[in-house]
Motif scaffolding. Sequence first.
Motif, short mmCIF file in Angstrom:
data_model
loop_
_atom_site.label_atom_id
_atom_site.label_comp_id
_atom_site.label_asym_id
_atom_site.label_seq_id
_atom_site.Cartn_x
_atom_site.Cartn_y
_atom_site.Cartn_z
N ASN A 162 0.88 -1.17 -0.02
CA ASN A 162 0.03 0.01 0.06
C ASN A 162 0.91 1.14 0.04
OD1 ASN A 162 -2.49 -1.44 -0.07
ND2 ASN A 162 -2.94 -1.25 2.08
N GLU A 175 -4.89 3.03 0.13
CA GLU A 175 -5.32 1.89 0.73
C GLU A 175 -5.62 0.89 -0.31
OE1 GLU A 175 -5.94 -0.44 4.56
OE2 GLU A 175 -4.75 1.20 3.88
N SER A 178 -7.12 -3.81 1.25
CA SER A 178 -7.63 -3.71 2.53
C SER A 178 -7.18 -4.86 3.34
CB SER A 178 -9.09 -4.01 2.32
OG SER A 178 -9.43 -5.28 1.51
#
Length: 403
Positions: A162, A175, A178
Amino acid sequence: MSSRQRGNFNYKLAFKLFSSFFFLSAIMDVLAEANGIFALNLLKTLGKDNSKNVFFSPMSMSCALAMVYMGAKGNTAAQMAQVLSFNKSGGGGDIHQGFQSLLTEVNKTGTQYLLRMANRLFGEKSCDFLSSFRDSCQKFYQAEMEELDFISAVEKSRKHINTWVAEKTEGKIAELLSPGSVDPLTRLVLVNAVYFKGNWNEQFDKENTEERLFKVSKNEEKPVQMMFKQSTFKKTYIGEIFTQILVLPYVGKELNMIIMLPDETTDLRTVEKELTYEKFVEWTRLDMMDEEEVEVSLPRFKLEESYDMESVLCSLGMTDAFELGKADFSGMSQTDLSLSKVVHKSFVEVNEEGTEAAAATAAIMMMRCARFFPRFCADHPFLFFIQHSKTNGILFCGRFSSP
């Protein structure tokens, strides 16, 4: 060296350069077609829910999957070639040379638009990836094959990916993965993220932007900030699908936004159903369009979309790559590998911005005598494409259905 020898040498060099240029030009055309077919197939698959906005980069996705394809063998490679339309060119090394040239052209510095394409493969460090594969990723795709510890440091690996993507996309995509999207069984993650922002060749005046209603459907309207511009644009009308097509160039005219706006009585699904790559090329030929003064109304919008591509790619026929035991990535590693995850996230912002010079030109045009101008009012769902002029590559595809 005699003058005759020099002449022969120059002739051979010129012939070699011409042959090389002709070869690259031909493979770029093949790639543009492959990318275009893949783009429209994805648009129809991702857009099955007609009420949803859609936005993705087929070029980025195709490019990233081509890295994986480089390490695929047997039926896995055949399925990928079919889905990505690489089989049109024979699917050999030409494809990778083509992407090398394409990436050099698209990612060049000194442009008047901002385009960030981030592609990378993240592999489990216990899998022994072949140096030949790593070298090819670097050579053809300006990308590294990076090893991470998915087995004992899952969360650290996820955050690392990320952070890398955020750095490559001006912080717009922070992001991508997840929590829980990777686990200790993850062996290979393909990530591609795209950020684009371009200024119009001629800006929309912010003072003309006002709230208008956008017709989401026959029974639903939503307010939007509608931009307004009166100027000369390339446009055409396709009677076959009752649709206007307008070309909005970005500053420098290296990129264009192509908007397909059906008549209010025509459902956008009808346009999507009829749209093939051959028709897209035919309908969007700039030399076949009229250049005329048009009143353009276009909503200001920002889209950020995220897709888990496994089910989409499987539905198109790329199934073996995701199934351990069936996947053949022996060109990548001697370890049994399957593709664990393909995540795609994209961001686009469309607003009034342009250059000062273009604004001055626009102000002069606005001073002409008042007369009737054809109208292009995008106050109901439309398709849009961002195309790279020199390569004819479709960088982005979108559908704006609802604010």
